[in-house]
Design a protein around this motif. Structure first.
Motif, PDB file in Angstrom:
ATOM      1  N   THR A   1      16.702  -8.308  55.288  1.00 55.40           N
ATOM      2  CA  THR A   1      17.666  -8.139  56.385  1.00 55.40           C
ATOM      3  C   THR A   1      17.375  -6.909  57.228  1.00 55.40           C
ATOM      4  O   THR A   1      17.863  -6.805  58.355  1.00 55.40           O
ATOM      5  N   GLU A   2      16.625  -5.940  56.652  1.00 53.42           N
ATOM      6  CA  GLU A   2      16.343  -4.661  57.306  1.00 53.42           C
ATOM      7  C   GLU A   2      17.612  -3.825  57.488  1.00 53.42           C
ATOM      8  O   GLU A   2      17.635  -2.877  58.277  1.00 53.42           O
ATOM      9  N   ILE A   3      18.673  -4.154  56.751  1.00 56.62           N
ATOM     10  CA  ILE A   3      19.922  -3.378  56.818  1.00 56.62           C
ATOM     11  C   ILE A   3      19.793  -2.133  55.962  1.00 56.62           C
ATOM     12  O   ILE A   3      19.361  -2.194  54.806  1.00 56.62           O
ATOM     13  N   ASN A   4      20.169  -1.000  56.539  1.00 62.64           N
ATOM     14  CA  ASN A   4      20.244   0.236  55.781  1.00 62.64           C
ATOM     15  C   ASN A   4      21.723   0.529  55.504  1.00 62.64           C
ATOM     16  O   ASN A   4      22.477   0.848  56.424  1.00 62.64           O
ATOM     17  N   PRO A   5      22.174   0.425  54.241  1.00 65.62           N
ATOM     18  CA  PRO A   5      23.596   0.575  53.943  1.00 65.62           C
ATOM     19  C   PRO A   5      24.100   2.002  54.040  1.00 65.62           C
ATOM     20  O   PRO A   5      25.310   2.233  53.914  1.00 65.62           O
ATOM     21  N   PHE A   6      23.207   2.929  54.316  1.00 70.52           N
ATOM     22  CA  PHE A   6      23.609   4.324  54.457  1.00 70.52           C
ATOM     23  C   PHE A   6      23.674   4.750  55.918  1.00 70.52           C
ATOM     24  O   PHE A   6      23.750   5.938  56.222  1.00 70.52           O
ATOM     25  N   LYS A   7      23.667   3.740  56.797  1.00 73.04           N
ATOM     26  CA  LYS A   7      23.937   3.977  58.208  1.00 73.04           C
ATOM     27  C   LYS A   7      25.245   3.302  58.595  1.00 73.04           C
ATOM     28  O   LYS A   7      25.416   2.832  59.728  1.00 73.04           O
ATOM     29  N   GLN A   8      26.145   3.246  57.630  1.00 76.75           N
ATOM     30  CA  GLN A   8      27.498   2.739  57.850  1.00 76.75           C
ATOM     31  C   GLN A   8      28.472   3.676  57.130  1.00 76.75           C
ATOM     32  O   GLN A   8      28.076   4.440  56.235  1.00 76.75           O
ATOM     33  N   PRO A   9      29.758   3.642  57.496  1.00 77.20           N
ATOM     34  CA  PRO A   9      30.736   4.488  56.813  1.00 77.20           C
ATOM     35  C   PRO A   9      30.853   4.151  55.329  1.00 77.20           C
ATOM     36  O   PRO A   9      30.741   2.995  54.922  1.00 77.20           O
ATOM     37  N   HIS A  10      31.090   5.188  54.538  1.00 81.20           N
ATOM     38  CA  HIS A  10      31.348   5.072  53.105  1.00 81.20           C
ATOM     39  C   HIS A  10      32.721   5.650  52.780  1.00 81.20           C
ATOM     40  O   HIS A  10      33.240   6.506  53.485  1.00 81.20           O
ATOM     41  N   TYR A  11      33.292   5.153  51.680  1.00 80.10           N
ATOM     42  CA  TYR A  11      34.545   5.710  51.167  1.00 80.10           C
ATOM     43  C   TYR A  11      34.291   6.339  49.804  1.00 80.10           C
ATOM     44  O   TYR A  11      33.288   6.075  49.138  1.00 80.10           O
ATOM     45  N   ILE A  12      35.230   7.190  49.385  1.00 78.37           N
ATOM     46  CA  ILE A  12      35.098   7.974  48.156  1.00 78.37           C
ATOM     47  C   ILE A  12      35.831   7.288  47.010  1.00 78.37           C
ATOM     48  O   ILE A  12      36.929   6.737  47.190  1.00 78.37           O
ATOM     49  N   LEU A  13      35.246   7.383  45.813  1.00 72.31           N
ATOM     50  CA  LEU A  13      35.895   6.950  44.580  1.00 72.31           C
ATOM     51  C   LEU A  13      35.798   8.077  43.554  1.00 72.31           C
ATOM     52  O   LEU A  13      34.786   8.785  43.473  1.00 72.31           O
ATOM     53  N   VAL A  14      36.859   8.242  42.756  1.00 69.61           N
ATOM     54  CA  VAL A  14      36.839   9.121  41.580  1.00 69.61           C
ATOM     55  C   VAL A  14      37.473   8.355  40.429  1.00 69.61           C
ATOM     56  O   VAL A  14      38.505   7.709  40.599  1.00 69.61           O
ATOM     57  N   ASN A  15      36.845   8.419  39.271  1.00 71.40           N
ATOM     58  CA  ASN A  15      37.365   7.666  38.134  1.00 71.40           C
ATOM     59  C   ASN A  15      36.880   8.276  36.827  1.00 71.40           C
ATOM     60  O   ASN A  15      35.895   9.021  36.795  1.00 71.40           O
ATOM     61  N   LEU A  16      37.573   7.931  35.757  1.00 68.92           N
ATOM     62  CA  LEU A  16      37.166   8.310  34.409  1.00 68.92           C
ATOM     63  C   LEU A  16      37.087   7.035  33.584  1.00 68.92           C
ATOM     64  O   LEU A  16      38.105   6.443  33.225  1.00 68.92           O
ATOM     65  N   ALA A  17      35.851   6.602  33.317  1.00 68.36           N
ATOM     66  CA  ALA A  17      35.619   5.390  32.527  1.00 68.36           C
ATOM     67  C   ALA A  17      35.313   5.766  31.080  1.00 68.36           C
ATOM     68  O   ALA A  17      35.072   6.933  30.751  1.00 68.36           O
ATOM     69  N   LEU A  18      35.296   4.735  30.224  1.00 69.64           N
ATOM     70  CA  LEU A  18      34.958   4.919  28.812  1.00 69.64           C
ATOM     71  C   LEU A  18      34.075   3.768  28.352  1.00 69.64           C
ATOM     72  O   LEU A  18      34.318   2.608  28.695  1.00 69.64           O
ATOM     73  N   GLY A  19      33.057   4.113  27.551  1.00 71.85           N
ATOM     74  CA  GLY A  19      32.231   3.091  26.923  1.00 71.85           C
ATOM     75  C   GLY A  19      31.505   2.237  27.939  1.00 71.85           C
ATOM     76  O   GLY A  19      30.924   2.712  28.897  1.00 71.85           O
ATOM     77  N   GLY A  20      31.527   0.930  27.713  1.00 74.95           N
ATOM     78  CA  GLY A  20      30.877   0.000  28.627  1.00 74.95           C
ATOM     79  C   GLY A  20      29.361   0.047  28.531  1.00 74.95           C
ATOM     80  O   GLY A  20      28.784   0.451  27.522  1.00 74.95           O
ATOM     81  N   ASP A  21      28.716  -0.342  29.609  1.00 73.37           N
ATOM     82  CA  ASP A  21      27.264  -0.477  29.605  1.00 73.37           C
ATOM     83  C   ASP A  21      26.536   0.846  29.358  1.00 73.37           C
ATOM     84  O   ASP A  21      25.449   0.865  28.787  1.00 73.37           O
ATOM     85  N   ASN A  22      27.120   1.961  29.808  1.00 72.15           N
ATOM     86  CA  ASN A  22      26.416   3.237  29.732  1.00 72.15           C
ATOM     87  C   ASN A  22      27.178   4.367  29.055  1.00 72.15           C
ATOM     88  O   ASN A  22      26.565   5.359  28.657  1.00 72.15           O
ATOM     89  N   GLY A  23      28.492   4.250  28.953  1.00 74.17           N
ATOM     90  CA  GLY A  23      29.308   5.405  28.604  1.00 74.17           C
ATOM     91  C   GLY A  23      29.210   5.907  27.178  1.00 74.17           C
ATOM     92  O   GLY A  23      29.601   7.037  26.894  1.00 74.17           O
ATOM     93  N   GLY A  24      28.725   5.074  26.259  1.00 74.36           N
ATOM     94  CA  GLY A  24      28.667   5.506  24.873  1.00 74.36           C
ATOM     95  C   GLY A  24      29.921   5.126  24.103  1.00 74.36           C
ATOM     96  O   GLY A  24      30.825   4.465  24.614  1.00 74.36           O
ATOM     97  N   ASN A  25      30.001   5.590  22.873  1.00 72.18           N
ATOM     98  CA  ASN A  25      31.053   5.192  21.944  1.00 72.18           C
ATOM     99  C   ASN A  25      32.137   6.261  21.846  1.00 72.18           C
ATOM    100  O   ASN A  25      31.873   7.375  21.377  1.00 72.18           O
ATOM    101  N   PRO A  26      33.371   5.958  22.273  1.00 67.64           N
ATOM    102  CA  PRO A  26      34.446   6.946  22.203  1.00 67.64           C
ATOM    103  C   PRO A  26      35.264   6.902  20.907  1.00 67.64           C
ATOM    104  O   PRO A  26      36.269   7.610  20.796  1.00 67.64           O
ATOM    105  N   SER A  27      34.856   6.110  19.934  1.00 70.33           N
ATOM    106  CA  SER A  27      35.722   5.858  18.779  1.00 70.33           C
ATOM    107  C   SER A  27      35.973   7.098  17.932  1.00 70.33           C
ATOM    108  O   SER A  27      36.969   7.159  17.199  1.00 70.33           O
ATOM    109  N   HIS A  28      35.088   8.098  18.008  1.00 71.20           N
ATOM    110  CA  HIS A  28      35.288   9.320  17.230  1.00 71.20           C
ATOM    111  C   HIS A  28      35.816  10.473  18.097  1.00 71.20           C
ATOM    112  O   HIS A  28      35.891  11.617  17.628  1.00 71.20           O
TER     113      HIS A  28
END
Length: 266
Positions: A220-247
């Motif tokens: 498409t030749e689209i550059n997604p960093f030549k458009q507006p972006h919005y901000i996110l802040v979050n605190l996740a747990l576990g999942g694909d990358n987060g590791g094991n919080p059980s202890h």
């Protein structure tokens, strides 16, 4: 809050402050700035996102991860979807974003925060482009932490749906200055213009990618960093990358002193 020159560490002669949240009013985050994600959202993560886990106190936004055991209201016994085949919610947290209210094309985005680096926690400060399917809308991870390392990531699209082309750098926490690094507040910054994206922590460069290398690889030749972006802040747990919080003992807090956005003066 009026930000004094001494307090304003993000601007210089060419930048001016265009938006900020100083989190000075106790209570719920300002809905003029922030909206909430709800439920199980992404990456097979363990937490159920809900607004109750985010609040402002003593001049900070607190995102609190809690160990709770309640029924999943979306539970479907025969479902193969990870969001609905979990009968119980074992952790709750919060994810906020400015998608409904504030978006920016280029600029300097700054967050001062203290992140908890206990096992299984996955805090982030990031942006997404306003248009397009992920990752072809563009993702910038100004701050991401899990399993002992800080990440500074930028992603664009490929010719396979939902498969990103990542430009990532990682920094082990143990390599950062001070044995008690995670006990202190630090400042993360993105400088983004029409030529490059640069990501910093405490003024140390973590990653830099030129925009010419960030065109979606789908023809498409689209550059997604030549458009507006919005901000996110979050605190996740576990999942694909987060590791094991059980202890890990809970609750755990991601504390944000402020988030500020600057843009270059005309």
């Amino acid at each position: 809050m009026t930000i004094t020159k001494a307090q304003d560490k993000g601007s210089n002669g060419s930048y001016e402050l265009v938006w900020s949240d100083e989190f000075d009013k106790d209570g719920a985050p300002d809905t003029a700035n922030w909206q909430f994600e709800k439920g199980f959202v992404r990456n097979h993560e363990l937490q159920w996102y809900q607004p109750e886990n985010a609040y402002c106190k003593d001049g900070k936004l607190i995102i609190e991860a809690r160990n709770e055991h309640v029924l999943n209201p979306g539970y479907l016994a025969e479902s193969t979807d990870w969001r609905t085949n979990r009968k119980y919610i074992d952790y709750t947290s919060a994810s906020l974003n400015t998608a409904h209210a504030k978006k920016w094309l280029y600029g300097r985005m700054v967050m001062r925060a203290r992140i908890d680096t206990a096992a299984g926690l996955w805090p982030a400060f990031w942006t997404l482009g306003e248009k397009g399917q992920w990752p072809s809308n563009g993702e910038i991870d100004i701050m991401e932490y899990y399993r002992g390392k800080l990440l500074a990531n930028i992603a664009c699209g490929t010719n396979t749906a939902y498969k990103a082309k990542w430009y990532s750098n990682t920094t082990p926490i143990k390599n950062l200055k001070g044995k008690n690094w995670s006990k202190h507040f630090h400042t993360w910054r993105m400088d983004w213009d029409s030529t490059a994206i640069s990501l910093f922590v405490d003024d140390s460069l973590l990653n830099r990618v030129e925009l010419k290398d960030l065109v979606n690889q789908d023809g498409t030749e689209i550059n997604p960093f030549k458009q507006p972006h919005y901000i996110l802040v979050n605190l996740a747990l576990g999942g694909d990358n987060g590791g094991n919080p059980s202890h890990t003992t809970f609750p755990r807090k991601y504390e944000i002193d402020y988030i500020r956005v600057y843009q270059k003066k005309d």
